[in-house]
Design a protein around this motif. Structure first.
Motif, PDB file in Angstrom:
ATOM      1  N   GLN A   1      50.545  50.645  42.267  1.00 54.80           N
ATOM      2  CA  GLN A   1      51.006  49.543  43.114  1.00 54.80           C
ATOM      3  C   GLN A   1      51.273  48.287  42.289  1.00 54.80           C
ATOM      4  O   GLN A   1      52.213  47.533  42.571  1.00 54.80           O
ATOM      5  N   ALA A   2      50.478  48.054  41.254  1.00 54.41           N
ATOM      6  CA  ALA A   2      50.744  46.918  40.367  1.00 54.41           C
ATOM      7  C   ALA A   2      52.047  47.133  39.612  1.00 54.41           C
ATOM      8  O   ALA A   2      52.843  46.203  39.429  1.00 54.41           O
ATOM      9  N   TYR A   3      52.287  48.369  39.186  1.00 52.91           N
ATOM     10  CA  TYR A   3      53.533  48.715  38.496  1.00 52.91           C
ATOM     11  C   TYR A   3      54.744  48.473  39.402  1.00 52.91           C
ATOM     12  O   TYR A   3      55.781  47.959  38.968  1.00 52.91           O
ATOM     13  N   LEU A   4      54.578  48.803  40.692  1.00 56.20           N
ATOM     14  CA  LEU A   4      55.658  48.605  41.662  1.00 56.20           C
ATOM     15  C   LEU A   4      55.667  47.170  42.206  1.00 56.20           C
ATOM     16  O   LEU A   4      56.504  46.835  43.043  1.00 56.20           O
ATOM     17  N   GLN A   5      54.728  46.354  41.732  1.00 61.18           N
ATOM     18  CA  GLN A   5      54.615  44.938  42.068  1.00 61.18           C
ATOM     19  C   GLN A   5      54.216  44.660  43.519  1.00 61.18           C
ATOM     20  O   GLN A   5      54.575  43.640  44.090  1.00 61.18           O
ATOM     21  N   TYR A   6      53.434  45.571  44.085  1.00 59.36           N
ATOM     22  CA  TYR A   6      52.769  45.324  45.367  1.00 59.36           C
ATOM     23  C   TYR A   6      51.349  44.856  45.029  1.00 59.36           C
ATOM     24  O   TYR A   6      50.380  45.606  45.145  1.00 59.36           O
ATOM     25  N   PHE A   7      51.254  43.607  44.617  1.00 53.05           N
ATOM     26  CA  PHE A   7      50.039  43.143  43.970  1.00 53.05           C
ATOM     27  C   PHE A   7      48.855  42.999  44.923  1.00 53.05           C
ATOM     28  O   PHE A   7      47.708  43.215  44.528  1.00 53.05           O
ATOM     29  N   GLU A   8      49.094  42.621  46.183  1.00 51.61           N
ATOM     30  CA  GLU A   8      47.971  42.447  47.113  1.00 51.61           C
ATOM     31  C   GLU A   8      47.286  43.781  47.385  1.00 51.61           C
ATOM     32  O   GLU A   8      46.060  43.865  47.406  1.00 51.61           O
TER      33      GLU A   8
END
Length: 476
Positions: free
Chosen positions: A345-352
């Motif tokens: 998810q961090a890689y896909l930039q869904y940081f929350e």
């Protein structure tokens, strides 16, 4: 070496004990490698002298195999590469990393003798090779390597017996130590560190070992008394006791009888059910959820191997939704799912979302690992960065401070990762003060900064803990 002494450890053979008292933050000893080589798969991307990762490397004009940052690195590495260079040219290609490492070691021993430093506590002849304990398939691979080594070894070099060559291969097989890149985040090669070979295993050790600027450092995790044996963990404690014992028997040829294996410490937490208001799920429900989680991990690994990260997220979410209400927050399969979701998810930039899973992972790890375990520190660092990326500055700063405290013990203040963490800690502390003074101003400034410099796609997810967990190199 004044800080340690060799002694006979009951049931383990030779070991090292402290000759003085040590505290967290100390370095018990540091040691350069007898020799080290870059992995075959990274031969064109990692400097063969300083082991730094560089976009553009200069190739050796003679053998066309070795790569260096620049002329300075090439000159620094020439003493080790000189004979290797001629051998590769004559052989027509570079042999595999194990053959290259054995050759480099034997060239050095031929030149300098069995003791190459005043700090060296043991010779390679005194180290175990466990050739008689190897499985049939491993012995077949060893024979192939020896055959290829003999073809590769120059006729002009000193000739050695098959027994001597086999012994060095065996020593590397069970004592090779992974060499990391300059930041310590990726394993890029393998080397041999004779003194480290004397440090015995315990699943709950009193020391950790880290590579820092080309030298391994043995560091205490807590107070160590004078005369106490120095121990490190050869395998990751997150595994169940039976799995750790299997790995140690298969890879290092001994039966672990440490207190944590004998008592199966934390095994119930690692495979247990979630207790809610004093009510636990039945054993059948936990087993069903565990089996389902394992099946989904297999699918997840396949999707990840194919770089289908949206499919990885879909599989993980499906698994987490079904098993999270049943499995304990310390269940190792659920921790694996949270870890993967956080990375992807961090890689896909869904940081929350990534931050939420990272937080759960750190909370689970905190209940299982030693409080100064390096894997816990690296997980806390990743969680802190992810929370900061999500704009959750309070938790982000707290996680980074937690990671910094652990890595100051495990890595020390001069390690590149610790230096990065120190910079993050200062940055997040400044942002936290701004946040507490005026949340609106903080988020306005943050949004403006991101608009001026949008977040680029992060690197492909790779678990930063893997470098810590696999420091003791095993031949695949």
């Amino acid at each position: 070496m004044e800080n340690v002494a060799i002694f006979d450890s009951p049931g383990k053979g030779r070991g090292l004990k402290a000759t003085k008292e040590f505290w967290p933050g100390d370095v018990i000893f540091s040691e350069p490698s007898l020799s080290a080589v870059v992995f075959d798969s990274l031969a064109e991307r990692i400097c063969h002298s300083c082991f730094r990762r560089q976009e553009k490397l200069q190739r050796c004009g003679q053998c066309k195999f070795a790569h260096y940052c620049d002329r300075t690195c090439q000159r620094a590495g020439w003493a080790e590469h000189k004979q290797e260079c001629g051998a590769i040219k004559a052989y027509g290609k570079a042999p595999n990393e194990n053959i290259r490492l054995v050759a480099r070691i034997m060239w050095r021993l031929d030149k300098e003798g069995s003791v190459v430093s005043d700090m060296q506590l043991t010779t390679l002849d005194e180290l175990e090779d466990h050739l008689n304990d190897m499985q049939e398939d491993d012995l077949k691979e060893l024979k192939v390597d020896i055959h290829n080594f003999l073809d590769y070894w120059p006729r002009t070099s000193k000739q050695h017996t098959i027994d001597d060559i086999s012994h060095i291969f065996g020593v590397i097989n069970c004592n090779g130590f992974s060499v990391s890149d300059q930041r310590g985040l990726q394993t890029v090669g393998v080397g041999l560190f004779p003194n480290l070979c004397l440090v015995n295993h315990d699943c709950w050790p009193n020391c950790t070992v880290i590579l820092n600027h080309g030298r391994i450092e043995l560091r205490p995790l807590g107070k160590i008394a004078e005369g106490e044996e120095l121990m490190v963990a050869y395998v990751d404690y997150i595994n169940l006791s039976a799995e750790r014992q299997r790995l140690l028997k298969t890879q290092y040829f001994f039966d672990c009888t440490c207190e944590h294996c004998t008592n199966k410490t934390h095994d119930d937490m690692k495979m247990g059910g979630r207790e809610v208001e004093g009510v636990k799920p039945s054993d059948e429900e936990v087993k069903e959820a565990t089996d389902y989680c394992f099946e989904m991990m297999v699918k997840m690994d396949k999707a990840r191997l194919n770089a289908d990260y949206h499919e990885v997220v879909k599989i993980c979410k499906q698994c987490i939704e079904k098993t999270e209400p049943i499995l304990a927050e310390t269940h190792i399969y659920l921790l694996r799912m949270w870890s993967t979701m956080s990375e992807v998810q961090a890689y896909l930039q869904y940081f929350e979302e990534a931050a939420e899973y990272a937080r759960k992972m750190v909370e689970g790890y905190t209940k299982l690992y030693h409080p100064n375990n390096a894997a816990l520190g690296m997980a806390a660092m990743r969680a802190g960065v992810t929370h900061w990326q999500a704009g959750l500055i309070e938790v982000g700063h707290a996680m980074i401070c937690k990671a910094y405290g652990i890595l100051m013990v495990t890595h020390g203040p001069t390690h590149p990762i610790t230096k990065d963490l120190e910079a993050m800690r200062v940055q997040t502390e400044m942002e936290l003060r701004m946040f507490k003074q005026n949340e609106y101003v903080y988020y306005s400034m943050r949004e403006a900064a991101l608009k001026n410099k949008p977040m680029s796609m992060l690197h492909e997810p790779k678990s930063v803990e893997e470098g810590i967990k696999n420091l003791f190199h095993r031949r695949k």
